[in-house]
Design a protein around this motif. Structure first.
Motif, short mmCIF file in Angstrom:
data_model
loop_
_atom_site.label_atom_id
_atom_site.label_comp_id
_atom_site.label_asym_id
_atom_site.label_seq_id
_atom_site.Cartn_x
_atom_site.Cartn_y
_atom_site.Cartn_z
N VAL A 29 0.81 -1.18 -0.08
CA VAL A 29 0.01 -0.05 -0.13
C VAL A 29 0.85 1.13 0.01
O VAL A 29 1.65 1.31 0.80
N PRO A 30 0.62 2.13 -0.83
CA PRO A 30 1.72 3.23 -1.01
C PRO A 30 1.54 4.04 0.19
O PRO A 30 2.90 4.40 0.90
N TYR A 31 0.61 4.43 0.86
CA TYR A 31 0.51 5.30 1.95
C TYR A 31 -0.22 4.42 3.07
O TYR A 31 -1.27 4.66 3.25
N PRO A 32 0.43 3.72 3.93
CA PRO A 32 -0.08 2.75 4.97
C PRO A 32 -0.77 4.09 5.91
O PRO A 32 -1.85 3.53 6.23
N TYR A 33 -0.09 5.00 6.24
CA TYR A 33 -0.72 6.19 7.13
C TYR A 33 -0.43 7.41 6.29
O TYR A 33 0.99 7.53 6.31
N ALA A 34 -1.26 8.16 5.87
CA ALA A 34 -0.94 9.33 5.34
C ALA A 34 -0.80 10.44 6.36
O ALA A 34 -1.71 10.69 7.10
N LEU A 35 0.27 11.15 6.52
CA LEU A 35 0.60 12.05 7.29
C LEU A 35 0.87 13.73 6.72
O LEU A 35 2.03 13.85 6.58
N PRO A 36 -0.33 14.31 6.48
CA PRO A 36 -0.06 15.35 5.86
C PRO A 36 0.49 16.49 6.77
O PRO A 36 -0.57 17.21 7.35
N LEU A 37 1.65 16.99 6.82
CA LEU A 37 2.13 18.18 7.33
C LEU A 37 2.75 19.12 6.67
O LEU A 37 3.42 19.83 7.06
N GLY A 38 2.15 19.21 5.46
CA GLY A 38 2.60 20.02 4.25
C GLY A 38 1.96 21.55 5.04
O GLY A 38 1.10 21.43 5.77
N PRO A 39 2.23 22.64 4.29
CA PRO A 39 1.94 23.80 4.62
C PRO A 39 0.29 24.33 4.32
O PRO A 39 -0.22 25.39 4.90
N GLU A 81 10.00 4.50 10.13
CA GLU A 81 9.80 3.31 9.68
C GLU A 81 9.30 3.22 8.13
O GLU A 81 8.89 2.17 7.68
N GLY A 82 9.17 4.25 7.58
CA GLY A 82 8.50 4.16 6.19
C GLY A 82 7.03 3.81 6.08
O GLY A 82 6.72 3.35 4.91
N LEU A 83 6.40 4.35 7.04
CA LEU A 83 4.93 3.84 7.16
C LEU A 83 3.99 5.03 6.57
O LEU A 83 2.68 4.88 6.52
N THR A 84 4.64 6.33 6.03
CA THR A 84 3.94 7.38 5.78
C THR A 84 3.87 7.71 4.37
O THR A 84 3.48 8.71 3.89
N GLY A 85 4.56 6.83 3.54
CA GLY A 85 4.41 6.97 2.08
C GLY A 85 5.59 7.35 1.55
O GLY A 85 6.56 7.93 2.12
N PRO A 86 5.66 7.43 0.31
CA PRO A 86 6.73 7.98 -0.58
C PRO A 86 7.04 9.74 -0.64
O PRO A 86 8.18 10.16 -0.80
N THR A 87 6.01 10.38 -0.09
CA THR A 87 5.95 11.76 -0.15
C THR A 87 6.45 12.33 1.26
O THR A 87 5.74 11.91 2.14
N ASP A 129 0.34 17.82 1.43
CA ASP A 129 -0.90 18.68 2.02
C ASP A 129 -2.01 17.72 1.94
O ASP A 129 -2.24 16.60 1.49
N ARG A 130 -2.96 18.49 2.89
CA ARG A 130 -4.15 17.66 3.29
C ARG A 130 -4.82 17.36 1.89
O ARG A 130 -5.54 16.18 1.82
N ALA A 131 -5.02 18.20 0.96
CA ALA A 131 -5.76 17.78 -0.42
C ALA A 131 -5.06 16.62 -1.10
O ALA A 131 -5.81 15.90 -1.54
N ASP A 132 -4.04 16.62 -1.00
CA ASP A 132 -3.13 15.57 -1.65
C ASP A 132 -3.28 14.30 -1.15
O ASP A 132 -3.51 13.18 -1.82
N ALA A 133 -3.42 14.21 0.33
CA ALA A 133 -3.53 13.07 1.19
C ALA A 133 -4.93 12.61 0.85
O ALA A 133 -5.38 11.33 0.61
N TYR A 134 -5.89 13.56 0.67
CA TYR A 134 -7.33 12.96 0.46
C TYR A 134 -7.57 12.59 -1.01
O TYR A 134 -8.33 11.58 -0.92
N VAL A 180 -4.22 4.92 -0.12
CA VAL A 180 -4.02 5.19 1.48
C VAL A 180 -4.83 4.23 2.26
O VAL A 180 -5.89 3.97 2.14
N GLY A 181 -4.13 3.77 3.11
CA GLY A 181 -4.86 2.73 4.22
C GLY A 181 -5.75 3.60 5.35
O GLY A 181 -6.59 3.48 5.72
N MET A 182 -4.70 4.67 5.87
CA MET A 182 -5.34 5.36 6.98
C MET A 182 -5.03 6.89 6.79
O MET A 182 -4.06 7.13 6.30
N VAL A 183 -6.11 7.75 7.25
CA VAL A 183 -5.84 9.05 7.21
C VAL A 183 -6.72 9.75 8.13
O VAL A 183 -8.03 9.34 8.22
#
Length: 445
Positions: A205-215, A261-267, A273-278, A286-289
């Motif tokens: 899964v590309p983004y097991p957990y998406a962590l949007p900490l972008g601006p 641990e590389g669990l938040t995806g390639p970005t 950003d939130r919009a990209d994670a959604y 995405v597995g979880m967000v």
């Protein structure tokens, strides 16, 4: 009868104390005017009665397409208001969320403040004496209908200036298909999040957990985690506590257990950003967000089977969830409190609040609309978000320092989870900025 304050410092008790004197003076003036007008035409009185008032509202765009644009909602609300209020017109300017506060600030600075605006902030305008109090504008029934946590968050020194307009809370969204294929259940704790993310990573899964900490909205994702760790941006007395031991431990856990641990995806989180994670969630990547209600519609449109669960905590049922509200504010410059108040009473009617809520998958801000939504046979998932609202923690919007600090968090918090970053150093730096914004005389150490 609408409650109206003639000045910021004058209360209802002061006005009642002068009521008798004003009545006598008013009677004398009326008799004198009657005598003066008896021998002349009444053209000036008719012109005054026929004078039209044009209100202006600056509002953000809540839709994500021409079909869902907020312009359609406001067109219907304005049309129904103007039909019942001849002589008052309303012009609504709709701007993208990323620019609406900047547009509003420019208009205010240029001496062209609108009558009303929906903004992410109100404190600085209130501190500068630019805003009407809520009870200058609203009828007693409308003001009393606001949900208490939201109404309190709109107060400065126990006076309400910010009127909640739209609200949301956060729940953990998870992809049902991905979870079922991996034999997973929704996690209730941080350890559960890490375990589920590890299982999803093994299944590519590309983004097991998406962590949007972008601006775009890092301040929201950050606060969600800080609250689930038992702290937050402020303590119960309203003092900033960004570098509390609990917050340092929370961000340290994110850095080590998820990002490291590389669990938040390639970005990298600071670039997501939130919009990209959604959008990635809606594509099944995405597995979880952590998400707000609007993610439901995006997932449904793309055919993604999703579930929602309470935001996991350090331990089960730990912490609170994030609540967000946007603020309706009324500017004193234009000087039309009666007409602006009448329009707001219309906007906050149950019918119009529910129409906006259902159009944009946001939460109602009034008791009446919330009760109706809770009792309705549909909207079951939306009710789960609404159930989180009474205990939700909101941004410290009453602080004039919050907008600047929020900008700092958006641009700097991600450094804490980046390779080589120090959660303690980053949070301590943000705490120093917070102290400096609260007390500019102290400098920005």
């Amino acid at each position: 009868m609408r409650r109206h304050h003639e000045g910021r410092g004058e209360g209802r008790g002061d006005r009642r104390g002068r009521g008798a004197a004003r009545s006598a003076t008013a009677l004398a003036v009326v008799l004198a005017l009657a005598a003066a007008l008896a021998g002349c035409g009444s053209d000036s009185a008719e012109e005054s009665a026929d004078e039209e008032v044009a209100l202006r509202l600056v509002a953000p765009e809540y839709g994500d397409s021409a079909k869902t644009s907020s312009k359609g909602y406001w067109k219907r609300v304005v049309a129904s208001f103007e039909k019942g209020h001849p002589g008052t017109t309303v012009d609504v300017e709709v701007h993208p969320w990323r620019t609406v506060d900047k547009v509003l600030a420019r208009q205010v600075a240029a001496g062209n403040a609108p009558d009303l605006a929906i903004s992410g902030t109100y404190a600085s305008y209130a501190a500068d004496g630019r805003l009407y109090r809520a009870d200058d504008l609203l009828s007693i029934g409308t003001q009393a209908d606001f949900l208490p946590p939201l109404a309190r968050a709109g107060e400065m020194q126990r006076v309400q200036y910010g009127m909640p307009f739209a609200a949301s809370t956060r729940l953990l969204f998870y992809n049902r298909d991905l979870f079922e294929e991996a034999g997973l259940t929704p996690p209730k704790t941080w350890d559960g999040v890490r375990g589920a993310a590890e299982a999803l990573k093994k299944r590519d899964v590309p983004y097991p957990y998406a962590l949007p900490l972008g601006p775009e909205e890092a301040q929201a994702e950050t606060l969600n985690w800080l609250l689930s760790g038992g702290s937050g941006y402020t303590d119960d007395l309203g003092s900033y506590t960004l570098d509390s031991p609990e917050n340092v431990e929370t961000v340290g856990w994110l850095k080590k257990e998820l990002v490291g641990e590389g669990l938040t995806g390639p970005t990298p989180p600071g670039e997501l950003d939130r919009a990209d994670a959604y959008a990635a969630f809606a594509k099944g990547r995405v597995g979880m967000v952590n998400g707000h209600p609007s993610l439901m519609r995006a997932a449904e449109r793309s055919g993604v089977r999703y579930g929602v669960a309470p935001v996991p905590g350090r331990t089960e049922d730990a912490g609170a969830t994030l609540g967000v509200t946007d603020w309706m504010i009324g500017f004193r410059q234009a000087g039309h409190p009666e007409e602006a108040g009448a329009f707001l009473d219309h906007v906050y009617s149950e019918k119009n609040v529910l129409a906006f809520t259902r159009a944009h998958d946001l939460l109602p801000v009034t008791h009446t609309a919330s009760d109706t939504l809770t009792a309705a046979p549909g909207d079951t998932t939306l009710r789960r978000f609404l159930a989180e609202l009474p205990e939700a923690r909101l941004y410290p919007s009453e602080k004039t320092s919050w907008p600047e600090l929020s900008t700092r968090i958006k641009s700097g918090l991600a450094d804490a989870v980046a390779p080589g970053g120090s959660p303690k150093a980053v949070l301590s730096r943000l705490q120093r900025h917070a102290a400096a914004y609260e007390n500019p005389q102290a400098g920005n150490g």
